[in-house]
Design a protein around this motif. Structure first.
Motif, short mmCIF file in Angstrom:
data_model
loop_
_atom_site.label_atom_id
_atom_site.label_comp_id
_atom_site.label_asym_id
_atom_site.label_seq_id
_atom_site.Cartn_x
_atom_site.Cartn_y
_atom_site.Cartn_z
N ALA A 285 0.83 -1.21 0.00
CA ALA A 285 0.00 0.00 0.00
C ALA A 285 0.86 1.26 0.00
O ALA A 285 0.49 2.28 -0.57
N PHE A 286 2.06 1.17 0.62
CA PHE A 286 2.93 2.33 0.71
C PHE A 286 3.58 2.69 -0.62
O PHE A 286 3.67 3.86 -1.00
N PHE A 287 4.03 1.70 -1.35
CA PHE A 287 4.79 1.96 -2.56
C PHE A 287 3.93 2.07 -3.83
O PHE A 287 4.43 2.48 -4.87
N SER A 288 2.67 1.68 -3.76
CA SER A 288 1.84 1.76 -4.97
C SER A 288 0.37 1.92 -4.59
O SER A 288 -0.02 1.73 -3.45
N GLY A 289 -0.42 2.27 -5.60
CA GLY A 289 -1.86 2.37 -5.38
C GLY A 289 -2.32 3.79 -5.10
O GLY A 289 -1.52 4.71 -4.89
N ASP A 290 -3.62 3.97 -5.07
CA ASP A 290 -4.22 5.29 -4.87
C ASP A 290 -4.08 5.80 -3.45
O ASP A 290 -4.21 7.00 -3.20
N ASN A 291 -3.82 4.90 -2.51
CA ASN A 291 -3.79 5.30 -1.10
C ASN A 291 -2.38 5.51 -0.55
O ASN A 291 -2.20 5.63 0.65
N THR A 292 -1.39 5.55 -1.44
CA THR A 292 -0.03 5.78 -0.97
C THR A 292 0.20 7.26 -0.70
O THR A 292 -0.41 8.12 -1.34
N VAL A 293 1.07 7.57 0.25
CA VAL A 293 1.46 8.96 0.53
C VAL A 293 2.90 9.21 0.11
O VAL A 293 3.39 10.34 0.17
N PHE A 294 3.58 8.16 -0.33
CA PHE A 294 4.98 8.24 -0.75
C PHE A 294 5.10 9.13 -1.99
O PHE A 294 4.37 8.96 -2.98
N LEU A 295 6.00 10.13 -1.94
CA LEU A 295 6.26 11.08 -3.04
C LEU A 295 5.05 11.98 -3.35
O LEU A 295 5.03 12.62 -4.40
N SER A 296 4.08 12.03 -2.44
CA SER A 296 2.91 12.87 -2.70
C SER A 296 3.28 14.35 -2.76
O SER A 296 2.58 15.15 -3.39
N PHE A 297 4.40 14.72 -2.13
CA PHE A 297 4.81 16.13 -2.11
C PHE A 297 5.11 16.64 -3.52
O PHE A 297 4.94 17.84 -3.80
N ALA A 298 5.57 15.74 -4.41
CA ALA A 298 5.96 16.15 -5.77
C ALA A 298 4.77 16.72 -6.54
O ALA A 298 4.94 17.57 -7.42
N LYS A 299 3.56 16.26 -6.21
CA LYS A 299 2.36 16.76 -6.89
C LYS A 299 1.64 17.81 -6.05
O LYS A 299 0.52 18.20 -6.37
N GLY A 300 2.30 18.26 -4.98
CA GLY A 300 1.63 19.15 -4.04
C GLY A 300 1.93 20.62 -4.19
O GLY A 300 1.50 21.42 -3.36
N PHE A 301 2.69 21.01 -5.22
CA PHE A 301 3.04 22.43 -5.36
C PHE A 301 1.99 23.23 -6.11
O PHE A 301 2.17 24.41 -6.36
N ASN A 302 0.91 22.59 -6.48
CA ASN A 302 -0.22 23.29 -7.10
C ASN A 302 -1.21 23.66 -6.00
O ASN A 302 -2.19 22.96 -5.76
N PHE A 303 -0.94 24.79 -5.33
CA PHE A 303 -1.73 25.17 -4.16
C PHE A 303 -3.04 25.84 -4.56
O PHE A 303 -3.15 26.41 -5.66
#
Length: 499
Positions: free
Chosen positions: A266-284
């Motif tokens: 669940a951590f490394f794949s799938g819709d419910n992972t939070v891993f590397l979520s910061f990379a898509k988070g700069f669109n505030f």
């Protein structure tokens, strides 16, 4: 006299130099871990409003453990200090409120992690940007300069405040101190028979008090490992009292499972992972720029002064301070802390910071990075053996926290309470840390009060000097760095987070 050959482990961590041993360091690491293992479940619960029912729970649990591993390994191998790191309390709740919409904007999980990542960069820059030299000619960073600019009375009061803060956390975790709607807090009502039920407040309190008694008696007789023995003894007592839940060990509790492979998937794949979520988070969200700036500054301020206070408190208790009253390897401690924050945001967890619970390991004799290395290894093992570590109740670990408060209280004798200019800021630093539940707030209030009192006294003395009622020209103890820190705290306290 023939020199004894030192092992590679001893040579790397300088265990003999600090008059410790591998056994003591291992026990100290285990003690620290048991005192802070609660973060593995509390952190995901604070970040995710849905708790264990949130499909991202297992991912945030993995991120929490790995963030603690990376941060504590940096402390062990780079700073070589007996300090442990993990996602910080308070900061994780703030991240949860951001995601939950409390800021007035709909921030995504990635948005929150992006803010944490940027605050980590800011924190790292403060830790590496050179800012002159100390009196020994050694180059120091901007962050060290800020530390040097703190008034002496504030630096001396920090260990006392930290110790009492740790004890206060322990008293709350043990349900010895509980909520009261009229007075905010009170001692648990031992007269209330309903609270003596299995797992009730009184049962938790008895577990912690029993552990504290065991630790105290063993420490009196200089028994090595007294703190860890006390935690384990109180855990055993917790079973018949219903405080320790055996269902945890057999995987019957939601969110706590032996199936670590499912958590990794669940951590490394799938819709419910939070891993590397910061990379898509700069669109505030539109209109959130000023809010994002204030949140980033707030994250960095809390991390900086929490870590500063924790390091001073723990290192002074372990006598790991240099001649200037600064923790050994201070620059490397700060680099480790800021790097861990960035790593944590990449993994998908809130700000990683130095834990006050490190004081339990220090009190157990930990003086080197080997203590931190043991903590890091145990956090890594917890990913695979989580139910075992989750089984130890917080009230059992609380006995160690309370005992650490007792030990650190001795530092109060270093504070000059005869001088009002020192005593009032020191007292406010200590009391605000405890009742405000924040190391940063305690340091901030103390510095502001010192600044105000010093300036007023200086101006009065200057007037008296001009009127020739004083022979010597007065001097202020306020330095440029102190003034900058005062301005930072005024922004921290007075500027709204949501703009």
């Amino acid at each position: 006299m023939k020199k004894t050959k030192r092992s590679k482990l001893d040579s790397f961590f300088n265990i003999s130099k600090y008059k410790s041993s591998v056994k003591i360091e291992v026990f100290a690491g285990l003690t620290t871990f048991l005192a802070m293992a609660y973060i593995l479940t509390v952190n995901p619960n604070n970040i995710l409003w849905g708790g264990t029912t949130d499909p991202r729970f297992s991912s945030v649990f993995i991120a929490t453990a790995l963030g603690a591993v990376i941060g504590t390994l940096l402390m062990a191998l780079l700073a070589k200090m007996p300090l442990a790191q993990a996602p910080g309390m308070g900061l994780n709740a703030m991240v949860g409120s951001i995601i939950g919409g409390a800021m007035g904007f709909t921030f995504s999980y990635g948005n929150a992690m992006a803010l944490v990542f940027v605050s980590g960069i800011l924190f790292l820059l403060l830790s590496i940007i050179p800012c002159g030299k100390d009196k020994h000619g050694k180059r120091i960073s901007l962050r060290e300069k800020i530390f040097d600019g703190l008034p002496k009375t504030i630096r001396l009061s920090i260990p006392v405040g930290i110790g009492l803060f740790i004890a206060f956390i322990g008293l709350q975790n043990a349900h010895i101190i509980v909520d009261n709607e009229f007075t905010l807090l009170q001692l648990v009502d031992f007269n209330n028979t309903s609270l003596w039920a299995k797992g009730g407040d009184c049962s938790n309190a008895i577990v912690a008090i029993f552990g504290l008694i065991v630790i105290s008696v063993l420490s009196h007789h200089n028994i090595k490992g007294s703190i860890i023995i006390g935690i384990l003894a109180s855990t055993i007592l917790a079973i018949p009292l219903g405080v320790a839940n055996l269902d945890i060990l057999i995987g019957k509790i939601d969110g706590i499972s032996w199936k670590f492979w499912e958590n990794f998937q669940a951590f490394f794949s799938g819709d419910n992972t939070v891993f590397l979520s910061f990379a898509k988070g700069f669109n505030f969200p539109e209109g959130s720029l000023l809010t994002c700036i204030m949140l980033t500054i707030t994250f960095a301020m809390i991390d900086m002064f929490d870590t500063m206070g924790t390091c001073v408190g723990c290192c002074q208790n372990a006598k790991l301070m240099d001649d200037d009253g600064k923790p050994l390897n201070y620059d490397k401690i700060m680099i480790s802390d800021s790097t861990a924050t960035m790593a944590g945001s990449i993994l998908g967890t809130s700000t990683v910071t130095t834990f006050v619970e490190s004081g339990t390991g220090v009190s157990a004799g930990g003086k080197t990075g080997l203590t931190a290395l043991v903590v890091a290894l145990l956090f890594f093992l917890s990913i695979f053996l989580f139910p075992i570590f989750a089984f130890i109740p917080s009230s059992a670990a609380a006995s160690a926290l309370i005992y650490v408060g007792v030990l650190m209280m001795k530092n109060v004798i270093n504070i000059d309470f005869e001088n009002v200019k020192n005593s009032v800021p020191a007292f406010l630093t200590i009391i605000t840390m405890i009742l405000g539940y924040s190391i940063t707030d305690g340091i901030g209030i103390g510095i502001l009060m010192f600044f105000i009192i010093d300036i007023i006294i200086y101006l009065i003395n200057l007037i008296l000097y001009k009127l020739k009622k004083k022979k010597n020209k007065p001097k202020s103890e306020i330095t440029l760095i102190t003034l900058i820190v005062v301005i930072l705290f005024l922004i921290y306290f007075l500027v709204p987070t949501v703009l």
